[in-house]
Every structure is written in C-alpha cells, then in structure tokens.
Design an enzyme around this catalytic site. Sequence first.
Site, PDB file in Angstrom:
ATOM      1  N   GLU A   1      -4.744 -59.513 -40.342  1.00 43.03           N
ATOM      2  CA  GLU A   1      -3.961 -59.276 -39.149  1.00 43.03           C
ATOM      3  C   GLU A   1      -4.065 -57.821 -38.681  1.00 43.03           C
ATOM      4  O   GLU A   1      -4.116 -57.546 -37.499  1.00 43.03           O
ATOM      5  CB  GLU A   1      -2.496 -59.627 -39.428  1.00 43.03           C
ATOM      6  N   ASP A   2      -4.080 -56.900 -39.626  1.00 43.58           N
ATOM      7  CA  ASP A   2      -3.895 -55.503 -39.249  1.00 43.58           C
ATOM      8  C   ASP A   2      -5.081 -54.592 -39.480  1.00 43.58           C
ATOM      9  O   ASP A   2      -5.010 -53.409 -39.187  1.00 43.58           O
ATOM     10  CB  ASP A   2      -2.720 -54.917 -40.044  1.00 43.58           C
TER      11      ASP A   2
ATOM     12  N   ASP B   1       7.158 -61.802 -49.046  1.00 40.88           N
ATOM     13  CA  ASP B   1       6.934 -60.823 -47.984  1.00 40.88           C
ATOM     14  C   ASP B   1       8.272 -60.491 -47.314  1.00 40.88           C
ATOM     15  O   ASP B   1       8.639 -59.330 -47.141  1.00 40.88           O
ATOM     16  CB  ASP B   1       5.949 -61.445 -46.977  1.00 40.88           C
TER      17      ASP B   1
ATOM     18  N   HIS C   1      -2.519 -60.249 -47.894  1.00 43.59           N
ATOM     19  CA  HIS C   1      -1.838 -61.023 -46.857  1.00 43.59           C
ATOM     20  C   HIS C   1      -1.793 -60.369 -45.488  1.00 43.59           C
ATOM     21  O   HIS C   1      -1.673 -61.045 -44.476  1.00 43.59           O
ATOM     22  CB  HIS C   1      -0.435 -61.454 -47.308  1.00 43.59           C
ATOM     23  N   ASP C   2      -1.914 -59.046 -45.424  1.00 45.62           N
ATOM     24  CA  ASP C   2      -1.861 -58.390 -44.117  1.00 45.62           C
ATOM     25  C   ASP C   2      -3.200 -57.840 -43.636  1.00 45.62           C
ATOM     26  O   ASP C   2      -3.279 -57.290 -42.551  1.00 45.62           O
ATOM     27  CB  ASP C   2      -0.823 -57.241 -44.154  1.00 45.62           C
TER      28      ASP C   2
ATOM     29  N   HIS D   1       3.337 -51.977 -49.764  1.00 45.41           N
ATOM     30  CA  HIS D   1       3.933 -53.259 -49.371  1.00 45.41           C
ATOM     31  C   HIS D   1       3.200 -54.467 -49.965  1.00 45.41           C
ATOM     32  O   HIS D   1       3.807 -55.256 -50.693  1.00 45.41           O
ATOM     33  CB  HIS D   1       4.047 -53.334 -47.847  1.00 45.41           C
TER      34      HIS D   1
END
Length: 748
Positions: free
Chosen positions: A98-99, A159, A94-95, A69
């Site tokens: 957050e994750d 995204d 980008h993620d 992704h």
Amino acid sequence: MSEVKVKSNKLSTTEDEHIEIEKAYQALCAAVKVKTDPEDQANIQAAYELAVKAHAPQRRKSGEPYIFHPIAVARICAEEIGLGPTAIVAALLHDVVEDTAVSLEDLDEQFGSKITNIVDGLTKLDNAYDAESPQAENFKKVLSTLIDDVRVVLIKMADRLHNMRTLGAMPRHKQLKIASETEFIYAPLAHRLGLYAFKTEFQDLCMKIREPETYHQIAKKLRETKRSREAYIQAFIKPIETHLDEMDIPYRITGRPKSIYSISNKIKNKKVSFEEIYDLFAVRIILDAEPKKEKPACWIAYSSVTDIYHPIPERLKDWITTPKSNGYESLHTTVVGPNGRYVEVQIRSERMDEISEKGFAAHWKYKGVSAQPDVYDRWLGSVRELLENKDSDAIEFLNDFKTNLFSEEVYVYTPKGDMRILPKGATALDFAFDIHTEVGYHCTAIKINNALVRIGYKLRNGDQIEVITNKNQKPNEDWLKIVVTGKARSRIRAAMKEERRKKGELGKEALERKFKNLKVPFDEKNVEKVVEYYKLKSRIDLFYAIAMEEINLQDFSKYFQVENNALILIKITEPLIGSATTDENPAPVARKNKKEIDPSSIVINGQSGDHFKYSLSACCKPVQGDDIFAYMSNNGCKIHRASCPNATQLMANYGYRIMKAEWASSMSNNFVADIVITGVDSGRGVIERISQTISTFLDLNIRSFHIDGNQGFFEGRIKLIVSNKNQLNHAIHALKEMDGIQSVVRVS
Ligand code: MN
C-alpha cells in the site's frame, strides 16, 4: 494503516534507531510460539529485511521510524494470537504494497502466493477503508475478507490493536473516530471470534479515549487497592490449593481484576460506587487435564472450592456442557469468600483457557478434540449467507449482522423433532421463514407446544413449534417489526417491494400523464430528477408515493419547468415528503416533548443542557433515569436512549457526533412511555382492569390506550405518563402481577 503515517524529509534512520529496530525484531523472533523450521526462519528474516528497506523513508505520527509498526503487529500475531510463520511474514509485509514501491508481483516472486494473497487482502481492506465513508460500509468489507482467509482479519485485528495502543500522537477528533469504529466493529468481532483478550483491551482503550476521566479514576483506584486485593486473593486461594494438591491433576490459579471497562459499566448500570463492587476480580483455576478427563476434572475442582466456600446457587454457569456460541467453555460459580465477600471462580482446562483467550485462532489447533459441533464453521457459513444477500444496504446489513451473528442462540424443534438454531430474540415468525420462505409468507398462526401464540412470540430453548399457513395470507409492513433474523427480514422486504411496485403502477401512470401534459419525455433522466428532488431512494418509491397521494402532482409545475425536452428544477424548497423523520429534521413529536421538559435537566458533556439546543428524540422517548446519549445534528442536539434501535446506525455513521448525556438529579417532569401488554382475554373487562390498576392503584395517568384481540389473545398499547424510570418500572412490575397478563414490555 496509512492514516498514522507521514513521510519524513529526514534521511533514513539514525544509528541508535537502527539498534532499537534490531532489538524489536529480536524480541519478535523470541515471541514466536509455534515450531518453525529453517525455511520459516529464513522467510521471516527476508520479510523483515524487505520491510525495513521499503519503509525506510517513513515515520509514524509519533516521529518513530515506521518499521516499528509492522514489527509490533507481527509480534502481536505471534505472541498474543499465537499465529504461525505465514501470518508473521504477512504481518511484517502488511503495509508495504500500500505504502511503498514494492508490488504484489515482487512479493509473489519472493514469498509465494499464500503470503501475497493475505497481503493483498489486507491492502484491499485498507484501500477500501475510507475514513469518511460510513463505518457500516467498512465493516462489510472487513467481513468479506474474513470469509476468504480468516488470517486476514486476525492480522487486521493486530494492526488495529497496535494503532489503538499508539493513538496518543493523533489529533483528538481522529482518536474519537477510530475509537468509535473500534468499539463498534472490532470489539464485537473480537468477541464473536472468541479473542477475549483483544475485546477487553479494545474496550478499555476506547474508554480511555472516550471517557478519559472515568478511566483514569478507576485505574487509579485499582492501583491503590492492588496490595490489599492481592492479599485477599492469596488468602482466598490458599485453602483451595491445599485441596487441589491432593488431586492428581496439575493446575494453576490466577486472580486478576476485571477490565476497567467492565468495572465502569457495573458502576453505571448498577449505580454503585467503586467500593461497593463486590466482584472486582475473578479467580481462575486452570487444570492441565487430558481431553477425555477435562470435564470431570473441572467438576472435582468445583467440588473442592464449594467444600471450602459457600456457593451462590443461581450464579453457577456450566458452559462446559453447553458452550457459548463463540466456543467459550468454562465452569463459573460465585462463592462467599472471607469477610463475606463474593468471589467469582472460573474453572476450566488449559485447552478451554486457550480457546477462551484466543478463540478462533486456538480453535484450529484443537479441531476435532472437543465433542462440540464446529461453532465457527457454522458461523462463517452464516456470515457468507448474509453477505450474499445483495438486497440489503450496508446499514441494514450491519443491523442484521448485529442481531444475527453477534448474539447468542436458541434451540427449538419442528413438530417432527428436528432441531433448528435461531438467534436469541428470534420470534415464531422468524422460525416460519427459517423453515421455508413460502411457509413464512403464508403464516397465519403458530402453535408452541400445542398452544396457540401470537406470531411475534419470542422463542425459548426447547420450544416445539408448528406453523399454520393459509394461502390467502401475505406479508405486511408490521411483520418487519416482528422479525429479527436477516433472512426473514429480507424476504419480507422483497415481498413488500413487489407489493409497492404493484401499487406504484397507478402513480407511474399519473406521472406519465403529467409529463405528457408538460410535453416532456417520460425517460429515466427526467424521472430520476423528480426522485432526487423528493429525496427518495428509487423510482418505485416515487411511483408509490404518488399512488398513495403522499406527493401531490398539482404543485408539480411550481417546482419544475421544461427546457429542451428536459425537466429543470425552478426553486429549491423543502420537499413535501421524503426522509422527514430523520434526525436532521426533527419530527413534530420531538418538539412537543421539548416543551414538557426543563432544559437544565440534562447534562451534556458535563455542561448544563441549556447550552445546547436539545430535544428528546421521538424514536425512543427517553424518560428520566434511562441511560442516554446526545447526538449532535445540524438542528441541535437529540437525546436518545442508549438502547435506542437507531443508536447503532447513528454511531455507525456519525460516531464523532455522539456526546455523553446524563440526567440532572433533581427534577419533576412528565414523560410519555409506551408499553405493550399482552395476555389472555378472559372476557372480564381487560381494559377496565388494566386502567383501574394504573389509575387507582398506581396513581398514574394514561394518555392513550389501544387494544387488539386475536384468537383469545390481546395486545394493548398504552401511552403512560410517568415522571421517572423507577415509576415506570414499578408500573410494569405491577401490571405483570395481574391475572391473565402474559407480558408487559416497554417499546420504542
Ligand atoms: Mn498497519
């Protein structure tokens, strides 16, 4: 975004997957279009390695390793938006914050503050994002980040695009929710930012989810006709090429079909079949001319095309001289091609083409090249201004945003000749507020080009406007219906609020007396209970409702009792007032309409309407032939016009409750349509002439007719009984033809 992700117990990635990941990364590197130095390349490599490691235990709903992704998002940024290394690094990461266990501090240390700030913006956007919260709220958040760093929103778009492309693995209801949000927020935003290719793909992907059948039907027909279409395009452009070859300007010509979404819209709106659509494709001539010569080059190409094919004069659009407000520049014409088919031809330079595809992103590259004023700087300024208006709630904000910032503009002048730019659809009263709040408050009359007009007059390009003020004039409720700009609306609301507060004083005193009688303290806690009970927004609203006798305090002790100095609700009954006209509680008018129609006359989601307890909405009063949709509420189903002013709100908050609705073909029922007629009262019995036209000439019935005169102008409101949209359009047309009539419009 985290909703497409599940943690897997499966240990890390397999060897085969590893090879695939590496391939995807190589493809990303190959897709980078801007020049990068060794340091950029090292950064991209480092971001990739960090992301691979951090996301290792995660998989997407489809089962593939999660890292695909971010790589795909970075590739979209590089390839489809043309962004540079900073954005690519940020997209890869980008993620992670957050994750995964990676923190912002880690990023700051390794990649510096620029990257960290972008990732932070994206993380905030995702954290703030709540699938259950109203989309309007989410939208406001998206825009707040937009004005900090535009790249945040551009990466967010990438995204969203990748998530939309891979939505297949999600459950249907989530697909619908994401699609409605995309259609509602991201597609218009992409349009406004000039990301034309994104907008088109968003719309197509949404349609694929919303109306899969129609989508696949059109896609199939496009495939079937591909060969013959291409042959036609070849035959069409051949003579043009011969002409252009003689010019000394390099060029390329493309011919491609329009998007499935726009074809489907044409079929719906023009009520034609796929085979009858004459402009299924557009031919584009792109000239490689240097900035100074691009405009003449386009006109030379135009001249070549029209030497060969006959143009349709009214379809000539010159967006080079006057670009669209999102920066779009191009010359459009429609000509009669071989076999008498209409073909749209778009002529532009390479620069204009890049701007038209990538808008905002390409715009920077050419900053200062075009003679045009900086459309985006001005636009971002307006976004900022709107966001700073703390007075409006999210839904109001969204509506203001839609009318003010997604729309085209009109250019008008003050008596001194200063130009003012307002959104298209703005009225004379909007102009008054645009000049100054005080001018707006006290506006009594407006002169356009020296002639008096109503304050609700819709501005046209080139109008010269003079505002006449009077100290005794003040805003009233009706003004809110006249203005469209956020500025005017918020100023009027503020004035009305003040007015309500003043009037509410009486109500406040009455409630205070009541509390005194009941021996309960008049404090915030107790008053708030009453506000809540009546489902009002604030204490001011409560005091006002009491003052206006909308709430009867005599019944007060039926609902409340006093215990330990606190007000306690006795029984839960429906409040007497409150949000009585929302869609959850059908208004009486709606029920009346229901009797007038036959339940089988509407088809909802392909099924006969009598399966659903539905009624026609009172707010927009659909008539047969209108474009409509169904909205599921707790009390059954409401039919709204697609153009209903409430549609935006409903879609924004309850996209998943929207269903497709159509009119069954044969029916003979009556509908009430509201129309407003304005014109000059020449003293020759306007009412009589209008009613005569309607009843004698058109053979229609009038349910009610109100007329107001003001300074030689009149405005009439007619409730007309018609059996379908054609009849209504016919009536509007006939009324417009009458002497002294200025406008005839249907209103909701
Ligand atoms: Mn993501």
